[in-house]
Design an enzyme around this catalytic site. Structure first.
Site, PDB file in Angstrom:
ATOM      1  N   GLU A 197      -5.958   6.990  -0.911  1.00 24.45           N
ATOM      2  CA  GLU A 197      -5.888   5.850  -0.003  1.00 24.45           C
ATOM      3  C   GLU A 197      -6.641   4.656  -0.572  1.00 24.45           C
ATOM      4  OE1 GLU A 197      -3.936   5.562   2.475  1.00 24.45           O
ATOM      5  OE2 GLU A 197      -3.272   7.646   2.402  1.00 24.45           O
ATOM      6  N   HIS A 223       1.983   4.458  -3.163  1.00 25.83           N
ATOM      7  CA  HIS A 223       2.006   5.924  -3.112  1.00 25.83           C
ATOM      8  C   HIS A 223       3.253   6.460  -3.809  1.00 25.83           C
ATOM      9  CE1 HIS A 223      -1.485   6.309  -0.649  1.00 25.83           C
ATOM     10  NE2 HIS A 223      -0.952   5.822   0.460  1.00 25.83           N
ATOM     11  N   HIS A 234       0.835  -1.206   0.000  1.00 26.96           N
ATOM     12  CA  HIS A 234       0.000   0.000   0.000  1.00 26.96           C
ATOM     13  C   HIS A 234       0.870   1.256   0.000  1.00 26.96           C
ATOM     14  CE1 HIS A 234      -3.322   2.666   1.555  1.00 26.96           C
ATOM     15  NE2 HIS A 234      -2.268   3.297   2.059  1.00 26.96           N
ATOM     16  N   GLU A 235       1.851   1.293   0.894  1.00 29.42           N
ATOM     17  CA  GLU A 235       2.700   2.488   1.009  1.00 29.42           C
ATOM     18  C   GLU A 235       3.565   2.690  -0.233  1.00 29.42           C
ATOM     19  OE1 GLU A 235       2.395   4.747   3.189  1.00 29.42           O
ATOM     20  OE2 GLU A 235       0.882   3.606   4.284  1.00 29.42           O
TER      21      GLU A 235
END
Length: 304
Positions: free
Chosen positions: A220, A150, A146-147
């Site tokens: 997100e 970004h 997920h991170e």
């Protein structure tokens, strides 16, 4: 250039790209208007305004990763110091076909993670000790995926720049109030300026705040989707989300208050109270929205 890749294996998100471009355009327009108003009101102080505005923008862009990492207590670690964390990052980077970022750990019981950096070559991904202690390996990989999405989608730097204007508006008010720029009673514009500057700064802050929040909530959901599709394990990410959110209620309020100002960068938001206004203007979608999306992705993957 060695180690540089233009694209990764993360699923592209045109909706995110459109929102980032739109946000940056509106923020840029707002920035020009803000500085223009300051120059019109404080005619004799235009060199100071330009130096401060330009200097802060450059510092925010070039040192954003260091500022964020320092503010969140991150310390870079080697593979020998954190073999499990480095191993998980290595696996995600191999799946995504992207350069490995710097890896850090923040000594905090708040279970969370964040990524920062101007681009893939300057990126840093950080997990807290609280997160590492609570998650299973597959859950940790989901959070890291997920991170790193970004970073791959470049929305980290967009969020950093977009949030800059709110910071600048607050700084300009302090400069006006405490530097003596408005203390010359012989200036006929002083009374008007003392009313206009705080008012314009407040309006700029509110607009930039709302723009960044709208972008943040979408990014997100985009990161959750990209991570789930990359790893092929949306259930692991859903489990991590549920676990992290549930554990927040057990964290001392003092620790949550320290983490709350950085909510836009965290994997999951930290709230110091259930009645916090931040819930109404949150940087993240609700847990239910995130779990619903992951549930749909799990169903889609099961059919394919």
């Amino acid at each position: 250039m060695p180690g540089t890749r233009s694209r990764s294996h993360y699923v592209p998100d045109r909706g995110l790209t459109t929102r980032m471009v739109t946000t940056m355009f509106l923020i840029g327009l707002l920035y020009v208007v803000f500085v223009g108003v300051l120059l019109a009101v404080l005619r004799g102080s235009w060199p100071v305004i330009l130096v401060i505005a330009g200097g802060l923008f450059i510092a925010q862009f070039w040192f954003s990763d260091r500022i964020t990492a320092h503010g969140m207590g991150a310390r870079e670690v080697t593979p020998e110091q954190a073999p499990e964390l480095h191993g998980a990052v290595d696996r995600i980077c191999a799946l995504a076909d992207m350069p490995k970022p710097r890896v850090a750990i923040a000594d905090s019981d708040v279970p969370n993670a964040f990524a920062t950096g101007r681009n893939q070559n300057t990126a840093l991904v950080c997990a807290t000790t609280g997160l590492l202690r609570r998650l299973e390996p597959e859950e940790l990989e989901g959070v890291l995926a997920h991170e790193l999405s970004h970073v791959a989608h470049r929305d980290v730097v967009v969020m950093t720049i977009a949030s800059f204007l709110g910071v600048l508006s607050g700084v300009m008010v302090r400069v006006w109030l405490y530097s003596g720029l408005g203390r010359n009673s012989r200036d006929s514009n002083t009374a008007i300026a003392m009313l206009v500057i705080p008012l314009v700064s407040a309006v700029v802050y509110v607009i930039s705040f709302l723009l960044t929040r709208l972008l943040s909530r979408y990014r997100e959901l985009s990161a959750d989707r990209a991570a789930a599709l990359l790893t092929g394990r949306p259930s692991a990410l859903a489990s991590a989300l549920t676990k992290v959110t549930g554990q927040m209620a057990r964290i001392p309020t003092r620790d949550l208050r320290k983490a709350e100002p950085f909510n836009a960068f965290w994997f999951a938001p930290a709230f110091s109270s259930k009645e916090s206004l931040s819930r109404l203007l949150s940087s993240h979608p609700t847990l239910e929205q995130r779990l619903d999306q992951l549930g749909r992705i799990s169903t889609q993957l099961g059919r394919s």
